[in-house]
Design an enzyme around this catalytic site. Structure first.
Site, PDB file in Angstrom:
ATOM      1  N   CYS A 156      -5.491  10.130  -3.041  1.00  0.00           N
ATOM      2  CA  CYS A 156      -4.592   9.643  -4.364  1.00  0.00           C
ATOM      3  C   CYS A 156      -5.344   9.672  -5.788  1.00  0.00           C
ATOM      4  CB  CYS A 156      -4.458   8.112  -4.073  1.00  0.00           C
ATOM      5  SG  CYS A 156      -3.305   7.495  -4.640  1.00  0.00           S
TER       6      CYS A 156
ATOM      7  N   ASN B 180      -8.713  -6.386   2.157  1.00  0.00           N
ATOM      8  CA  ASN B 180      -9.388  -5.465   3.220  1.00  0.00           C
ATOM      9  C   ASN B 180     -10.597  -5.094   2.560  1.00  0.00           C
ATOM     10  OD1 ASN B 180      -8.653  -6.340   6.023  1.00  0.00           O
ATOM     11  ND2 ASN B 180      -7.052  -4.729   5.331  1.00  0.00           N
TER      12      ASN B 180
ATOM     13  N   CYS C 263      -8.939   0.094  -3.952  1.00  0.00           N
ATOM     14  CA  CYS C 263      -8.137   0.566  -2.943  1.00  0.00           C
ATOM     15  C   CYS C 263      -9.018   2.324  -2.387  1.00  0.00           C
ATOM     16  CB  CYS C 263      -7.013   1.567  -2.608  1.00  0.00           C
ATOM     17  SG  CYS C 263      -6.440   3.060  -1.888  1.00  0.00           S
TER      18      CYS C 263
ATOM     19  N   SER D 242       3.766  -1.649  -4.996  1.00  0.00           N
ATOM     20  CA  SER D 242       2.691  -2.420  -5.602  1.00  0.00           C
ATOM     21  C   SER D 242       2.524  -3.357  -6.921  1.00  0.00           C
ATOM     22  CB  SER D 242       1.715  -1.533  -4.861  1.00  0.00           C
ATOM     23  OG  SER D 242       0.777  -1.951  -4.868  1.00  0.00           O
ATOM     24  N   LEU D 243       1.870  -4.659  -7.005  1.00  0.00           N
ATOM     25  CA  LEU D 243       2.471  -4.991  -8.111  1.00  0.00           C
ATOM     26  C   LEU D 243       0.237  -5.403  -8.329  1.00  0.00           C
ATOM     27  CD1 LEU D 243       4.303  -5.653 -10.181  1.00  0.00           C
ATOM     28  CD2 LEU D 243       4.638  -7.988  -9.466  1.00  0.00           C
ATOM     29  N   ASN D 244       0.366  -7.401  -7.540  1.00  0.00           N
ATOM     30  CA  ASN D 244      -0.918  -7.047  -7.307  1.00  0.00           C
ATOM     31  C   ASN D 244      -1.363  -7.883  -8.671  1.00  0.00           C
ATOM     32  OD1 ASN D 244      -0.921  -5.281  -5.350  1.00  0.00           O
ATOM     33  ND2 ASN D 244      -1.416  -3.988  -5.951  1.00  0.00           N
TER      34      ASN D 244
ATOM     35  N   GLY E 257      -1.989   7.798  -0.470  1.00  0.00           N
ATOM     36  CA  GLY E 257      -1.300   8.806  -1.119  1.00  0.00           C
ATOM     37  C   GLY E 257      -0.193   7.985  -1.866  1.00  0.00           C
ATOM     38  N   GLU E 258      -0.287   8.225  -2.859  1.00  0.00           N
ATOM     39  CA  GLU E 258       1.944   7.397  -3.648  1.00  0.00           C
ATOM     40  C   GLU E 258       2.250   8.695  -3.296  1.00  0.00           C
ATOM     41  OE1 GLU E 258       2.177   4.948  -6.410  1.00  0.00           O
ATOM     42  OE2 GLU E 258       4.159   6.220  -5.930  1.00  0.00           O
TER      43      GLU E 258
ATOM     44  N   GLU F 274      -4.267  10.763   7.959  1.00  0.00           N
ATOM     45  CA  GLU F 274      -4.624   9.152   8.988  1.00  0.00           C
ATOM     46  C   GLU F 274      -2.824   8.425   9.343  1.00  0.00           C
ATOM     47  OE1 GLU F 274      -7.376   6.910   8.552  1.00  0.00           O
ATOM     48  OE2 GLU F 274      -8.645   8.031   7.317  1.00  0.00           O
TER      49      GLU F 274
ATOM     50  N   CYS G 152      -4.393  -1.425   5.403  1.00  0.00           N
ATOM     51  CA  CYS G 152      -4.167  -0.579   3.383  1.00  0.00           C
ATOM     52  C   CYS G 152      -4.461  -0.220   2.803  1.00  0.00           C
ATOM     53  CB  CYS G 152      -2.483  -1.545   3.527  1.00  0.00           C
ATOM     54  SG  CYS G 152      -1.745  -0.597   2.540  1.00  0.00           S
TER      55      CYS G 152
ATOM     56  N   CYS H  15       2.734   3.402   9.825  1.00  0.00           N
ATOM     57  CA  CYS H  15       2.721   3.750   8.188  1.00  0.00           C
ATOM     58  C   CYS H  15       2.251   5.423   8.049  1.00  0.00           C
ATOM     59  CB  CYS H  15       2.128   3.066   8.166  1.00  0.00           C
ATOM     60  SG  CYS H  15       0.785   3.573   6.607  1.00  0.00           S
TER      61      CYS H  15
ATOM     62  N   SER I 225       6.403   3.593  -0.893  1.00  0.00           N
ATOM     63  CA  SER I 225       5.914   2.472  -1.284  1.00  0.00           C
ATOM     64  C   SER I 225       5.805   3.274  -2.814  1.00  0.00           C
ATOM     65  CB  SER I 225       4.395   1.317  -0.486  1.00  0.00           C
ATOM     66  OG  SER I 225       3.876   0.784  -1.479  1.00  0.00           O
TER      67      SER I 225
ATOM     68  N   CYS J 286      -6.126   3.146  -7.763  1.00  0.00           N
ATOM     69  CA  CYS J 286      -6.740   1.905  -8.227  1.00  0.00           C
ATOM     70  C   CYS J 286      -7.465   1.548  -7.051  1.00  0.00           C
ATOM     71  CB  CYS J 286      -5.713   1.409  -7.248  1.00  0.00           C
ATOM     72  SG  CYS J 286      -3.188   1.627  -7.024  1.00  0.00           S
TER      73      CYS J 286
END
Ligand code: SF4
Length: 289
Positions: free
Chosen positions: A41, A222, A48, A145-147, A91-92, A20, A265, A34, A123, A45
């Site tokens: 992946c 989301n 995700c 991507s810290l989070n 994916g990473e 996608e 995302c 994007c 990313s 996470c």
């Protein structure tokens, strides 16, 4: 075409798998594509949707570039042309680093897609050796991507932190960026209610990123099926943003788009029957879920 929430493009690969790509227009005139770098992946996470798939395969260089080429062709001047590329689809990217390096090089090459390196952002969830390699080989932008602001929370919501913890990740960035001219890292921070959105988190975040040239992007979560997290309220996000801004941080807030179409995302893909394990939250966060 309903472009307000982003346009989702599905590609059928030769082997029958599907990837996608999302095109996201912005009222400022910027239009971002994007792209995906893997099918599924491996990083698991916890917030995700793509992570629920596990890793199916790495994309080839051509399969990555083709997403941007197709999006560019599709977007005639009627809708405005593609101005930015972000590697934030499935994916990473740095887990498939050689193909991502080649694809991003083609995207910025004069003979290729001729984007400015500042307009192509790769990313990562925090693969430290690959970050060093990427920064030594590419001038494209890097988003991390810290989070989370503690290892306790990041170990839970981003298991890669058990291998490369916050201190190692941020220390590496500080060291590696020093030699790059006018280079800023973008920190992505998905806001999860009761998990990482307190003012204490904001205070820790300010300390963690001190000395790293950077911008911070606060992202509304989301919710999706299979997720146990809730989004932070808009009021709390604004409070968090204002706290960071008052400490001198460069901070943006990104409203969610496409959340009703599984096209935002961390929401791409189609998990199968066998999924990676959901991890047990630390006891004091059980109430937040
Ligand atoms: S957030 Fe990114 S790195 Fe983490 S599981 Fe999802 S796609 Fe992979």
């Amino acid at each position: 075409m309903e472009l307000e929430r982003g346009l989702q493009i599905l590609f059928n690969l030769d082997d029958g798998m599907v990837i996608e790509t999302i095109v996201i227009p912005c009222s400022t005139g910027r239009t971002t594509v994007c792209v995906s770098s893997q099918v599924g992946c491996a990083m698991n996470c916890q917030f995700c949707y793509t992570g629920r798939m596990g890793l199916r395969k790495h994309l080839r260089t051509s399969e990555i570039v083709e997403q941007a080429v197709f999006a560019r062709r599709l977007f005639s001047s009627e809708f405005g042309s593609i101005t930015n590329v972000v590697f934030m689809g499935m994916g990473e990217p740095l887990h498939n680093i050689e193909n991502v390096l080649k694809a991003s090089a083609i995207m910025v090459d004069d003979q290729g897609l001729h984007f400015s390196p500042r307009k192509v952002t790769v990313s990562t969830s925090g693969l430290v050796p690959q970050i060093k390699h990427f920064l030594s080989k590419s001038n494209c932008a890097l988003a991390v991507s810290l989070n989370a602001t503690t290892d306790e929370v990041r170990n839970w919501i981003m298991p890669i932190n058990r291998k490369y913890n916050l201190s190692l990740l941020l220390g590496t960035l500080k060291e590696e960026i020093r030699s790059k001219h006018r280079y800023k890292v973008l920190f992505e921070y998905v806001m999860l209610a009761g998990v990482n959105d307190s003012i204490e988190d904001a205070k820790r975040l300010i300390e963690l990123i001190r000395g790293i040239p950077c911008k911070i992007n606060l992202i509304s979560f989301n919710p999706h099926s299979g997720s146990r997290f809730r989004p932070t309220t808009d009021e709390k996000m604004v409070e968090f943003r204002n706290f960071l801004a008052s400490a001198g941080c460069v901070v943006f807030m990104r409203p969610s788009r496409g959340d009703d179409r599984m096209a935002a995302c961390g929401q791409l893909g189609e998990p199968g029957v066998i999924q990676p394990p959901m991890l047990r939250p630390p006891p004091r966060f059980q109430m937040a879920l």
